[in-house]
Each structure stands twice: as structure tokens, then as C-alpha cells.
Write a protein that holds these residues in place. Sequence first.
Motif, short mmCIF file in Angstrom:
data_model
loop_
_atom_site.label_atom_id
_atom_site.label_comp_id
_atom_site.label_asym_id
_atom_site.label_seq_id
_atom_site.Cartn_x
_atom_site.Cartn_y
_atom_site.Cartn_z
N ALA A 83 0.84 -1.21 0.00
CA ALA A 83 0.00 0.00 0.00
C ALA A 83 0.87 1.25 0.00
O ALA A 83 0.60 2.21 -0.74
CB ALA A 83 -0.93 0.00 1.21
N HIS A 84 1.92 1.24 0.80
CA HIS A 84 2.83 2.39 0.87
C HIS A 84 3.48 2.65 -0.50
O HIS A 84 3.66 3.81 -0.90
CB HIS A 84 3.90 2.16 1.93
N LEU A 85 3.83 1.58 -1.20
CA LEU A 85 4.45 1.71 -2.52
C LEU A 85 3.42 1.90 -3.64
O LEU A 85 3.80 2.03 -4.80
CB LEU A 85 5.31 0.47 -2.81
N ASP A 86 2.14 1.89 -3.29
CA ASP A 86 1.05 2.04 -4.25
C ASP A 86 1.09 0.96 -5.33
O ASP A 86 0.90 1.24 -6.52
CB ASP A 86 1.05 3.44 -4.86
N VAL A 87 1.35 -0.26 -4.92
CA VAL A 87 1.39 -1.41 -5.83
C VAL A 87 0.01 -2.05 -5.83
O VAL A 87 -0.49 -2.49 -4.80
CB VAL A 87 2.46 -2.44 -5.38
N SER A 88 -0.61 -2.09 -6.99
CA SER A 88 -1.97 -2.62 -7.06
C SER A 88 -2.01 -4.07 -7.54
O SER A 88 -2.92 -4.82 -7.19
CB SER A 88 -2.83 -1.75 -7.97
N THR A 89 -1.06 -4.50 -8.36
CA THR A 89 -1.01 -5.86 -8.88
C THR A 89 0.41 -6.38 -8.71
O THR A 89 1.36 -5.67 -9.01
CB THR A 89 -1.39 -5.90 -10.37
N VAL A 90 0.51 -7.63 -8.25
CA VAL A 90 1.84 -8.16 -7.97
C VAL A 90 1.89 -9.66 -8.27
O VAL A 90 0.91 -10.37 -8.10
CB VAL A 90 2.24 -7.86 -6.49
N THR A 91 3.03 -10.08 -8.77
CA THR A 91 3.35 -11.50 -8.89
C THR A 91 4.24 -11.83 -7.70
O THR A 91 5.17 -11.07 -7.39
CB THR A 91 4.09 -11.80 -10.22
#
Length: 98
Positions: free
Chosen positions: A58-66
Motif C-alpha cells: 500500500a505504501h508503494l502504491d502497488v496494485s497488482t503483484v506476482t
Amino acid sequence: MFLHGGLGSMVDFNALIERIPATSLFIGIDLRGHGKSTMGADDMSYARYQQDVEAVLAHLDVSTVTVLVFSDGGIVGYRMTANSKNNIKKLIALGSQW
């Protein structure tokens, strides 16, 4: 994102990272009480690890991740994938149990 096993750290993935194209963005997290992470005030648990990882994303504003995970990190990955609020594109788990 990489999540290591118990008593491990992100260093465990160094050999893999060197072989993945440099065009990829890597997020490596030392779980609470491992590697360069502190223990913090809360007890260690898979739920706490999950909350920590979700806070980093959330802090890095990552919405989709493998996610590539190993052992205890795999349990965290399974928990995150089972939670519909996380957008896990792929989960690759090694030596992990549910």
C-alpha cells in the motif's frame, strides 16, 4: 515480490534475481524479525506478516503483484491470495504448506 522462509532473508533470493530481466521491478521484504527487519512490538504470526506485507504494498502504491515465495513466506502468500482485497496476479510457492 519475494517472500523468504523462516529464519531466512531476502539474501536467499540473490541467485534468482541475477537471472531475471532488469526490466522487472523487484520488491523484496524481510519479514518481521528476519534479515534487516526489526521485531516490532507485536507478536510474530502469519497474520502479522501478512499485514506488514500489505502495508508495504500500500505504501508503494502497488496494485497488482506476482509473488514468489518460499516456506513461511509461502504461507503469507497463500493468505494474501485467499484475501480478495489483494490483487495477486500470480503466486509461485516453493516448499510451502497451507
